[in-house]
Design an enzyme around this catalytic site. Structure first.
Site, PDB file in Angstrom:
ATOM      1  CD  GLU A   1      -2.976  -0.854  -0.068  1.00 58.81           C
ATOM      2  OE1 GLU A   1      -3.056   0.280  -0.601  1.00 58.81           O
ATOM      3  OE2 GLU A   1      -3.623  -1.830  -0.471  1.00 58.81           O
TER       4      GLU A   1
ATOM      5  CG  ASP B   1      -7.636   4.921  -3.321  1.00 66.32           C
ATOM      6  OD1 ASP B   1      -8.862   4.857  -3.602  1.00 66.32           O
ATOM      7  OD2 ASP B   1      -6.792   4.165  -3.844  1.00 66.32           O
TER       8      ASP B   1
ATOM      9  CE1 TYR C   1      -6.691   3.100  -0.028  1.00 68.21           C
ATOM     10  CE2 TYR C   1      -4.310   3.214   0.233  1.00 68.21           C
ATOM     11  CZ  TYR C   1      -5.429   2.645  -0.348  1.00 68.21           C
ATOM     12  OH  TYR C   1      -5.294   1.603  -1.227  1.00 68.21           O
TER      13      TYR C   1
END
Length: 373
Positions: A41, A142, A124
């Site tokens: 991520e 996002d 996020y």
């Protein structure tokens, strides 16, 4: 703001079914290890999937565990990150992993309260880790997700505003089907990346097109509303590609950037900001400014010749760089006479130093151009 909530269950069920029928086989989807998901991520922030995949494999091969990354020298981490850009992501990741090792016994926290205290872990990233690794019903919102929600639910407010993001996060949380948080959040990301794309969304193959409010209103191309960011500030830079002589033959001089700020502690060609008067049409003036920039750094150069130009764009600055081949003045190439933050390096030695991508490109061209010895 107009929010049509009556089709929530339809949206969630159809999107989840679409994802489970055939999602992309991405390496981080083969693991539920929160550390692996965390690495992916962070790498995927502002970087395309295709670019990330080889970096992800190399990174986890070198740092397979929390402990391996926590204990690694920062220079090794930055070197493996070289080319991904946004190097503060790598520094923050390592700092946060060290916190996990020290405070949580190398186990990534599984609550929003704990994980959000880690350096660089925003809403996020925490939502992605908690939902995908731990299946916690936490949203991961996002840009892709905001675009999808803006269109399906006809949200016309500026998605750059914090108030709009809060609405999106609340809505995304309410949409998560029970027991399927990880798959649903990945479905939203996948759908935004492949179908509900920024330009020319693929409405005719969309699994939720029947009740998409933006499509029904003919507004799919207008949403989301997003205030344009300021363009990056242009800067013209003059760089010295200083070639070694004598014992340093075949090497070039690099320097380390300051401990804080842009590209902190990375290595580069010495360079300086050009004045407004040093345009490309006045080479002599530009060379004079390069001499002055090097003198400020304690170096005296000679035999200055134009070599190449290079460009690099950061989020807020655009570098237009003119590179000049040159040498140090007589006797100045002795290592013990150099400022402490300078090094002579050859092609093989460059592999040991973390370099911003613009300088990687310059060195590749330079060593390719060099005649074989």
């Amino acid at each position: 703001m107009t929010l049509d909530f009556k089709h929530r269950s339809y949206f969630s069920e159809q999107l989840l079914a679409w994802y489970r029928r055939g999602n992309r086989d991405l390496p981080w989807r083969r693991s539920r290890d929160p550390y692996h998901i965390w690495v992916s991520e962070v790498m995927l922030q502002q970087t395309r999937v295709e670019t990330v995949i080889p970096y992800y494999h190399r990174f986890l091969e070198r740092f397979p565990t929390i402990e391996a990354l926590a204990d690694a020298p920062e220079d090794d981490v930055l070197k493996l990150w070289e080319g991904l850009g946004y190097y503060s992501r790598a520094r923050n990741l390592q700092a946060a992993v060290r916190e996990v090792k020290e405070r949580y016994g190398s186990v990534v926290p599984d609550t929003p309260e704990d994980i959000s205290t880690l350096k660089g872990v925003g809403p996020y990233t925490s939502g992605a880790i908690l939902s995908i690794a731990y299946n916690k019903p936490v949203p991961a919102v996002d840009g892709n997700v905001m675009r999808v929600l803006s269109r399906f639910f006809l949200i016309e407010d500026d998605i750059m505003k914090p108030a709009t993001r809060k609405v999106m996060e609340k809505l995304a949380c309410e949409l998560i089907p029970e027991g399927a948080a990880g798959d649903f959040n990945q479905a939203l990301m996948e759908f935004g990346a492949l179908v509900c794309t920024p330009r020319s969304p693929h409405c005719m193959t969309c699994p939720v097109m029947e009740h998409c409010a933006a499509r029904l209103e003919g507004m799919e191309q207008e949403l989301p509303v997003k205030k344009k960011a300021k363009p990056p500030r242009p800067e013209r830079r003059l760089a010295a590609l200083i070639e070694g002589t004598g014992e340093q033959e075949g090497k070039v001089l690099i320097r380390q950037r300051p401990q804080e700020g842009l590209l902190a502690r990375m290595w580069e060609l010495p360079h300086g900001l050009a004045g407004d008067s040093a345009g490309q049409e006045d080479e002599a003036l530009a060379i004079g400014e390069l001499h002055e920039a090097m003198r400020r750094d304690g170096l005296s150069i000679t035999q200055v010749q134009p070599y190449m130009s290079a460009e690099h764009t950061f989020s807020h600055i655009h570098w237009d760089m003119q590179v000049y081949r040159c040498r140090l003045a007589a006797g100045g190439d002795l290592p013990d006479l150099l400022p402490y933050h300078y090094r002579w390096v050859g092609l093989a030695e460059l592999e040991q130093y973390a370099l911003p991508n613009v300088f990687v490109r310059i060195f590749r061209k330079y060593f390719k151009d060099m005649p074989a010895s």
